[in-house]
Every structure is written in C-alpha cells, then in structure tokens.
Design an enzyme around this catalytic site. Structure first.
Site, PDB file in Angstrom:
ATOM      1  N   ASP A 142      -5.210  -5.819  -0.636  1.00 23.35           N
ATOM      2  CA  ASP A 142      -4.762  -4.609  -1.519  1.00 23.35           C
ATOM      3  C   ASP A 142      -4.227  -5.350  -2.767  1.00 23.35           C
ATOM      4  O   ASP A 142      -3.574  -6.118  -2.336  1.00 23.35           O
ATOM      5  CB  ASP A 142      -4.097  -3.653  -0.806  1.00 23.35           C
TER       6      ASP A 142
ATOM      7  N   TYR B 223       0.935 -10.374   9.711  1.00 20.02           N
ATOM      8  CA  TYR B 223       1.518  -9.764   8.567  1.00 20.02           C
ATOM      9  C   TYR B 223       2.934  -9.939   8.685  1.00 20.02           C
ATOM     10  O   TYR B 223       3.636  -9.544   9.987  1.00 20.02           O
ATOM     11  CB  TYR B 223       1.032  -8.411   8.293  1.00 20.02           C
TER      12      TYR B 223
ATOM     13  N   ASP C 280       1.199   3.894   1.201  1.00 21.27           N
ATOM     14  CA  ASP C 280       2.101   2.617   0.574  1.00 21.27           C
ATOM     15  C   ASP C 280       2.802   3.360  -0.576  1.00 21.27           C
ATOM     16  O   ASP C 280       2.549   4.364  -0.869  1.00 21.27           O
ATOM     17  CB  ASP C 280       1.129   1.439   0.395  1.00 21.27           C
TER      18      ASP C 280
ATOM     19  N   ARG D 137      -0.908  -0.236   6.833  1.00 14.92           N
ATOM     20  CA  ARG D 137      -0.283   1.050   6.045  1.00 14.92           C
ATOM     21  C   ARG D 137      -0.571   2.211   7.077  1.00 14.92           C
ATOM     22  O   ARG D 137       0.404   3.011   6.948  1.00 14.92           O
ATOM     23  CB  ARG D 137      -1.365   1.259   5.033  1.00 14.92           C
TER      24      ARG D 137
END
Length: 308
Positions: A50, A78, A92, A190
């Site tokens: 993203d 992550y 988000d 997310r």
C-alpha cells in the site's frame, strides 16, 4: 571466451532487486522509477505494498521477471503501529474517521488476551479497500464507485503477533501499540488492527506499516530508490537469487547441457521448485519433479542464449 562468459550472454543485469519502498508512493511508481534507473522495460514485481506502507518490495529485472511467479513468498513479516480508539473507513490512517472512543482504560491483560485470539490459524475478512476481487472487480474500485458488497472471510495464518510497546497518546483517548507480525501471504495487518479494536470495543486502525521480510528476502537485501540512483543494479544477480530463493541440486556439464535444451533429468526426491546449478556455479534451470522426470519450469540459461 570462457564457458562462463558464454553462459552469461543475454543475462547481463538480470536478477532480483529488493527495494526498501518509501511512504506515499505506490508499488507501480517504484517499478516505473526502477525502469528509468536501470534503463530497461523488463521490470516486474512479486506483490505490492500500500502507498502508506514502507519496506521490502521484491522486483524481477530482465530475465529474472520469469522467476517471480515461481518464488515461494508465502511468509511475510512486519512492524506496525496500531491505534486503538478510532475506527476508519479504510482500517488505516488514510481513511476517514468513522467513530472515536476512549481506549485509555484498557488493561494490558485485556489487550494481550485479544491479541492471542488473533494469533494462529484464523478467519479474516480483508479490508473493503483491498485488492481482493469481488465478482471479478477489485474491492477498492467498488468502494470508490459507491457499491455495497460483502467480502467473505478466508483462512490465514498469523504465526507471530507480539505487542512490543504501549503508548497512551496524551489528550486524545487513543492508545498506540507497536507490534511485530509474522503471517502467511494474504493476511492483512490492517484487518488485524481493525479486528483487535473491534474486539476491545473501542475501534482500531493502522497508522504505521513496515514490511521487514518477504519469504527469504529481508531489509538487509534492500535499498532505497535514492541508494539505487547512486549505484544502479540488482540486489542479487540471477544466480544469487536462485540460490537464495530455492533449494538446489548440483548437475554435471552433460546434465546442464541437456536441461539448457529443454530436456529432463532423473528425479532426486526434492519437493517443489528447485534450482539446477552447474559445475561453474551458474543456475541453468528451475526444475520440478513429477513422476519419473525432473522437468524445467523455467530454463534460466537456454542453449539459444549462448553466443548472443
């Protein structure tokens, strides 16, 4: 010219480029920049990030673009920051605020309990602004068109979901959690933020996301676009890429000649796609065994490239 030189003909500049993507740019923007910096149109990506996300983005350059679909990039890692107390339209920080609630009264034990329930093999509904296809259309396009739709839950695996730090944000009622996540491909961090906030009845969304690993490729392999501009070139040439990404078997010169011409070898019992490495250290082909044959799924150095 040496045999090694001949085998490299037609493969100059081929390999994998691991980019440390910056914030605010799309993965397609990164591909376009790399095409200019490397002077080639033959650049492809193995999955996107993203715009708000940073970190590891795997690109194939020149002949290595053919390798991208064979890479086993099934696990990802992550670091992220989850803000509890606010629900957004996109799960988000880029979305519009849907609702706010105070999260400061949350106990760490309650947070840990819900995090544990989101760890392991879970059913997850992807974000409505994801690239998931619904009736042949991307979900994010349907959202922009004002369409109403439902995305079915799917099975994903979250092997690690650890809270590293908690910070109460003064004067806001929000609580920020710094987390580390390791998960299967197709997992949306997310959605983890959204579901954690929902379970705690205060709402939640993602404010920071940085991908630190895709399969075997980490930030240690990665360079920013600025670093790439100073020293254009791949992170791993096509031989290093094959050795890093796949199991491999050694083949002799006769076997290398056979598979460079598209013929098959006898199997040796290796599962999945693996690299066939010749005596000089070159990857001749990527093979996969089926029955009594180890056949090429990609000939890295076909005989027809020699002498070009």
């Amino acid at each position: 010219m040496s045999a090694r030189g001949k085998l490299s003909s037609g493969l100059v500049g081929a390999g994998l480029l691991i980019v440390d993507k910056g914030p605010g740019v799309t993965s397609h923007d990164v591909v376009a920049s790399c095409r200019k910096l490397l002077g080639t149109r033959k650049v492809g990506h193995a999955g996107t990030l993203d715009p708000m996300a940073t970190g590891v983005l795997v690109l194939g350059i020149e002949r290595a673009t053919k390798m991208l679909g064979l890479l086993a990039l099934t696990t990802k890692a992550y670091t992220a920051t989850i803000r509890l107390g606010r629900t957004t339209s996109t799960d988000d920080a880029e979305g519009e605020t849907v609702a706010d609630a105070s999260a400061t009264a949350l106990e760490d034990a309650d947070i840990a309990r819900q995090v544990a329930l989101l760890t392991g093999d879970i059913e997850q509904v992807p974000s409505s602004v994801s690239a998931i296809k619904v009736d042949g259309q991307r979900a994010h396009k349907l959202v922009r068109a004002g369409e109403e739709f439902t995305i079915p839950a799917r099975r994903v695996s979250v092997t690690r979901f650890d809270v590293l730090a908690r910070r109460d944000v003064p004067g806001t009622g929000f609580v920020d959690l710094d987390v580390e996540v390791e998960c299967s491909s197709g997992t949306y961090v997310r959605a983890l933020a959204r579901d954690l906030g929902a379970a705690l009845e205060v709402g939640g969304h993602l404010t920071v996301l940085r991908r630190t690993r895709v399969g075997p490729f980490t930030l240690e392999h990665a360079r920013t676009l600025e670093q790439l501009a100073d020293a254009p070139g791949v992170s791993l040439d096509i031989d290093e890429a094959a050795r890093t990404a796949f199991p491999h078997r050694q083949v002799d010169a006769e076997e290398a000649e056979a598979i460079s011409q598209g013929r098959w070898l006898d199997p040796i019992g290796l599962a999945g796609v693996y690299a066939a490495i010749d005596p000089t250290g070159h990857t001749i082909a990527l093979l996969q065994e089926k029955g009594k044959r180890a056949s090429s799924v990609m000939v890295v150095r076909p005989a027809t490239l020699r002498g070009l």
